[in-house]
Design a protein around this motif. Structure first.
Motif, mmCIF file in Angstrom:
data_model
loop_
_atom_site.group_PDB
_atom_site.id
_atom_site.type_symbol
_atom_site.label_atom_id
_atom_site.label_comp_id
_atom_site.label_asym_id
_atom_site.label_seq_id
_atom_site.Cartn_x
_atom_site.Cartn_y
_atom_site.Cartn_z
ATOM 1 N N ILE A 30 0.280 5.149 0.658
ATOM 2 C CA ILE A 30 -0.836 6.312 1.323
ATOM 3 C C ILE A 30 -0.016 7.252 1.817
ATOM 4 O O ILE A 30 0.946 6.871 2.688
ATOM 5 C CB ILE A 30 -1.604 5.234 2.261
ATOM 6 N N GLU A 85 3.890 7.588 1.533
ATOM 7 C CA GLU A 85 4.752 6.610 1.816
ATOM 8 C C GLU A 85 4.341 5.203 1.776
ATOM 9 O O GLU A 85 3.109 4.878 1.855
ATOM 10 C CB GLU A 85 5.378 7.098 3.325
ATOM 11 N N VAL A 86 5.230 4.412 1.550
ATOM 12 C CA VAL A 86 4.613 3.044 1.468
ATOM 13 C C VAL A 86 4.312 2.605 2.872
ATOM 14 O O VAL A 86 5.115 3.090 3.850
ATOM 15 C CB VAL A 86 5.694 2.065 0.730
ATOM 16 N N VAL A 87 3.332 1.959 3.226
ATOM 17 C CA VAL A 87 2.691 1.575 4.336
ATOM 18 C C VAL A 87 3.620 0.444 4.922
ATOM 19 O O VAL A 87 3.740 -0.593 4.349
ATOM 20 C CB VAL A 87 1.481 1.219 4.649
ATOM 21 N N LEU A 100 0.810 -1.175 0.197
ATOM 22 C CA LEU A 100 0.134 0.102 -0.061
ATOM 23 C C LEU A 100 0.942 1.235 0.056
ATOM 24 O O LEU A 100 1.795 1.313 0.704
ATOM 25 C CB LEU A 100 -0.888 -0.146 1.199
ATOM 26 N N GLY A 131 3.550 -0.493 8.745
ATOM 27 C CA GLY A 131 3.009 -1.211 9.727
ATOM 28 C C GLY A 131 4.095 -0.889 10.859
ATOM 29 O O GLY A 131 5.004 -1.287 10.787
#
Lengths: 379, 379
Positions: free
Chosen positions: B214, B217-219, B212, B221
């Protein structure tokens, strides 16, 4: 800059420089007009407020009374409104019952409601700054850019141009938002999310909603939709949701679904939610099963969300948290069963929001836009 | 700054200033050392490359040959490696078969594989810059900070310290990433995601993954896990996943699950995936049903993801896209049935990635870290 001062103040200039990567001179220069226009102040420095000779490091604080805003949460049965200062401190509260969800009728009542709040601001004893905007929070798919509620199953609204209709009655900039997203903005700017790198707000009650804060911003969705946890297809496919889709989480986990199930299983069609809760607390197996089913699906939905976005923290909120004890165990078990790897390390915490907090969320969206200088709320 | 030039170059200084909000003088000052060290160059300006007298606005470009990187995708049966320049342009490709997924054995082979790629870089005809890092992409829960594969059901690995083990054999900074996230970084920096405000990469094949992008930036976690679309509990609860959980999407939609279902339904235990695909293409109803089930669950999973994060665009990728025609219709139907409101406006597009693209993804993670000056790949 104002954002940093607002969410992290009181904060010294040197600290802003550190966090933004700007030079201290640049920060001082940027802050000067904010102080001049009265939005920001240097709190008086204490004895240790001096760093070396002649270098004041007085922390900066937002002047709460430099502006005021209104936030209103619209529910099918009532309008809950607050006025707040620029730091989302509540000044006035007003609740008005609704006897219809017809859009025209609600807008009429909303206009009266807002006018009453404006009067309260003007006549209140608190020093209120100029009113800069009105935030309206509604559940469902809201086009915030155009102020249109595109689809709110809870209200039974489709394509209601709230900003336009209300704007004809009240000449103040209006911002319409999804209610859970507004609550998430409030948690990020003024609540438990201030220090979290990422978090989710999950609201349980007549609807199941979710607000996400990831990568430095509340997730709004490219097409205005996000956080629709209540409409993940995790429930049995034969159940039809109020939104018309099949198998949505809400078909099992909304308070209406829990009540319907309890009525059906106990054969008591006249039962209300309080009665169902009482039955479950008394150990009635049918009532307990309805809450168990809800807990199971909510836990699976939390795991699905956590597996996808991996937030640091999940705040569980909404009016349904009042009955949290009835589904917590099953919810946590289902969550643990389906959370993938380290995603399950995510903390699940309880946040008891009142309806006033939801209204404050609507106010927070206005403060955010105003502070950022976004249209139509430019500073 | 280098990031902007890399992803959006050739780009004039004035344009960087506009997009970053910095003054043009600040941009010129920041760019000077990049030019001096050879990472960035001013492309020769044309006749219209002059803005006023003596003010060159020559666009800036990254010097691709100023650094090289290695990226390796680790699968249960092979190592796929590439060397690239600083713009992720592939210089060399190398495939090595694996005959075991035992971590020690794989690391041994990986060290040889990487050494062969280093030799190729040194002896190649292409002008290769100094090797700045090695990216390793593995499916599953990867702790990128410590270079540890925490849990990879596909590899059968738990707690394998890849960076540490490989680092003993190869003295180059090593970055270990989830493979789908690496692919997402490559799509964002160098692929179809360059101009999207938000997007998802969904990979379909032996596993079902999701990356993802969003809010800029790339998510990743908060606990290193995100995008685990294959482990959303959307399949029947009686099915047990390779990860040990029940009802995961992969229990129905992974290529192994489709094959197992086809074998079971057709009573042909010796069938392989190619055979199952052939059967389905020939109109065999049992084989088609296995793909239909997969399409149904993938569509529901896409809807769940889109309802939660609302991306602008979803790229469907992975080796499973070769059989896309077998499940596309059911997938799109299930997606349309469960996508909430405007979230369904999200475009679903097909991206055919080769395994080399996955390795390039691993290289892209190294380029990103290097360009940003993150440890252990500081410039």
């Amino acid at each position: 800059m104002l954002t940093k001062i607002l969410t992290q103040g009181p904060i010294p200039r040197v600290e802003i420089a550190r966090r933004t990567g700007l030079s201290q001179a640049a920060v001082t220069k940027a802050v000067a007009p904010l102080i001049e226009t009265g939005f920001v102040t240097d709190a008086p420095a204490g004895d240790d407020g001096q760093l070396g000779i002649g270098r004041p490091v007085s922390p900066l604080t937002v002047v709460a009374s430099s502006a005021s805003v209104i936030g209103v949460k619209v529910t099918p049965t009532s309008l809950i409104g607050v006025t707040t200062d620029l730091t989302a401190g509540i000044l006035n509260v007003r609740h008005d019952a609704l006897d219809s969800t017809d859009p025209e009728a609600v807008i009429d009542r909303l206009a009266d409601h807002v006018k009453a709040l404006i009067s309260a601001l003007k006549t209140g004893t608190a020093m209120a700054g100029p009113l800069v905007g009105i935030g309206i929070a509604v559940s469902g798919d809201v086009d915030a850019t155009h102020g249109v509620v595109r689809d709110s199953p809870l209200m039974g609204w489709r394509g209601v141009p709230v900003a336009e209709l209300l704007g004809k009655r009240v000449r103040v900039p209006i911002l319409v938002s999804n209610d859970v997203r507004a609550l998430t903005v409030a948690e990020h700017w003024f609540g438990a999310g201030v220090n979290a790198d990422s978090f989710a707000v999950v609201t349980i009650g007549s609807g199941i909603g979710c607000g996400l804060y990831i990568n430095g911003e509340v997730v709004s969705g490219a097409y205005g939709v996000s956080g629709e946890l209540g409409h993940l297809p995790l429930a049995p496919g034969e159940l039809v949701c109020t939104c018309g889709r099949r198998g949505c989480v809400e078909t099992v986990a909304s308070s209406d679904a829990i009540l319907a199930r309890t009525r059906e299983q106990t054969g008591r069609p006249g039962l209300d939610l309080a009665g169902a809760v009482e039955l479950a607390h008394d150990g009635n197996l049918q009532a307990r099963e309805a809450f168990d089913r809800a807990g199971e699906v909510i836990g699976a939905a939390l795991a699905a969300m956590v597996n996808l976005v991996g937030p640091e923290l999940v705040m569980i909120a909404g009016e349904g948290v009042a009955e949290y004890d009835l589904y917590e165990e099953r919810m946590r078990r289902a969550f643990a069963e389906h959370a993938f790897g380290a995603a399950g390390d995510c903390r699940l915490t309880l946040r008891s929001h009142t309806f006033d907090d939801w209204a404050r969320g609507a106010a927070a969206t206005v403060i955010r836009s105003y502070v950022r200088g976004e249209p139509p709320l430019q500073r």
